[in-house]
Write an enzyme that holds these catalytic residues in place. Structure first.
Site, PDB file in Angstrom:
ATOM      1  CD  GLU A   1      -0.798   0.640   3.666  1.00 42.09           C
ATOM      2  OE1 GLU A   1      -0.998   1.846   3.480  1.00 42.09           O
ATOM      3  OE2 GLU A   1      -1.063   0.031   4.720  1.00 42.09           O
TER       4      GLU A   1
ATOM      5  CE  LYS B   1      -6.290   6.628   5.406  1.00 45.25           C
ATOM      6  NZ  LYS B   1      -6.468   6.903   6.863  1.00 45.25           N
TER       7      LYS B   1
ATOM      8  CB  VAL C   1      -6.005  -2.212   3.885  1.00 43.92           C
ATOM      9  CG1 VAL C   1      -6.381  -3.685   3.720  1.00 43.92           C
ATOM     10  CG2 VAL C   1      -4.786  -2.083   4.791  1.00 43.92           C
TER      11      VAL C   1
ATOM     12  CG  ASP D   1     -15.543   5.287  12.364  1.00 41.12           C
ATOM     13  OD1 ASP D   1     -15.336   4.817  11.224  1.00 41.12           O
ATOM     14  OD2 ASP D   1     -14.937   6.271  12.816  1.00 41.12           O
TER      15      ASP D   1
ATOM     16  CB  SER E   1     -11.903   0.224   8.608  1.00 38.15           C
ATOM     17  OG  SER E   1     -11.076   0.224   7.464  1.00 38.15           O
TER      18      SER E   1
ATOM     19  CG  ASP F   1      -8.867  -1.177   5.506  1.00 36.68           C
ATOM     20  OD1 ASP F   1      -9.060  -0.548   4.449  1.00 36.68           O
ATOM     21  OD2 ASP F   1      -7.971  -0.889   6.325  1.00 36.68           O
TER      22      ASP F   1
ATOM     23  CE  LYS G   1      -3.119   1.516  10.626  1.00 32.80           C
ATOM     24  NZ  LYS G   1      -3.827   0.739   9.590  1.00 32.80           N
TER      25      LYS G   1
END
Length: 298
Positions: free
Chosen positions: A24, A85, A105, A135, A137, A139, A156
């Site tokens: 990435e 992004k 990702v 919320d 992601s 991903d 993370k």
């Protein structure tokens, strides 16, 4: 999606059917400060080459989706300002408006799949944010619908890991621990949370990926690799994460800005130790992904 542009190195590897590992680019533009970002990106690429595979860092350059960056392009991206992004929703915006974009990702998975690259290495995936269960992601959703194997050190640790696992289960994403039977917690080797299976070799991981291909699975596979033991951040991590997360909430930081803010603040609070762990796991994951990509070719 517009035609993909391949670097000469990646184009040759594809033509010769040599193993390739996708990388990435948001870690370069949003994850690490200059020049650490450039040094880390170059080290990841070198680790892949030294292992016997070809690196393919993915980004959007002036609207052109690019698979494999030259050294000059990596340097440009490392110092660039106002780079978009790019997750799934952002790709057509960056392409249509001729912008520079760094792939997340999710964005990298989409491009890697279209390029025919089945293995991708990153640091940690996105997930469900702490205190913000809605919320989620992109991903996680992408892992449920794009068949790419993602080598990472879990999600993370600034995220809500139990809820992240719940979403991955709902999306039907298998989590394979390479040398671990628990989910790594990014800076730390274990979160204590169980995963689907533990294997000991890249060849076993490759066998699972091949089985998914035979079954025509439409989902991704998450391959969990702990941070190297000597770089594990133990005592400082959780307190720093909690403080940084609270500060982000108090400052009203939301959306795409949360993760870069919290990661940067954690680095300050741990006096750079978290950044050392981050860099170490990124390079280790790149090297591990190369061994898996090579095993897939055997």
């Amino acid at each position: 999606m517009t035609h993909l542009h391949f670097s000469p190195e990646v184009k040759a590897a594809l033509a010769d059917q040599r193993p390739i590992v996708a990388l990435e680019s948001t870690l370069i533009t949003h994850g690490l400060p200059y020049p650490t970002n450039l040094d880390t990106a170059a080290a990841m690429e070198n680790a892949i080459r030294e292992a016997g595979a070809t690196p393919a860092t993915i980004a959007i350059l002036k609207g052109q989706i690019t698979v494999g960056l030259t050294a000059d392009q990596l340097s440009m991206l490392a110092e660039a300002q106002n780079v978009r992004k790019c997750s799934r929703r952002d790709l057509p915006i960056a392409v249509g408006l001729g912008e520079d974009g760094a792939t997340t990702v999710a964005g990298t998975m989409i491009v890697a799949h279209k390029a025919g690259i089945p293995v991708f290495a990153t640091g940690g995936i996105g997930g469900v944010h702490r205190g913000q269960p809605f919320d989620v992601s992109a991903d996680l959703i992408e892992l449920g619908r794009t068949p790419v194997a993602v080598v990472c050190s879990g999600a993370k640790s600034i995220l809500d890991l139990p809820l992240t696992l719940e979403v991955l289960e709902t999306q039907g994403v298998p989590i394979i621990g390479l040398g671990t039977d628990t989910l790594p917690a990014f800076y730390q080797r274990s979160s204590g949370l169980p995963i689907d299976v533990c294997v000991e070799t890249p060849a076993q991981v490759a066998a699972i990926i091949k089985a998914a291909q035979v079954l025509e699975a439409k989902h991704g596979i998450l391959i969990a690799v702990p941070v190297p033991a000597e770089e594990e951040l133990k005592e400082d991590a959780e307190a720093a994460i909690e403080q940084a997360t609270k500060e982000a909430h108090d400052l009203g930081i939301v959306g795409k800005r949360i993760t870069p803010y919290v990661l940067g603040r954690v680095a300050e609070l741990t006096e750079g130790k978290s950044r050392g762990a981050n860099t170490a796991l990124l390079i280790n994951n790149a090297r591990t992904a190369a061994s898996i990509a090579i095993a897939l070719k055997n």
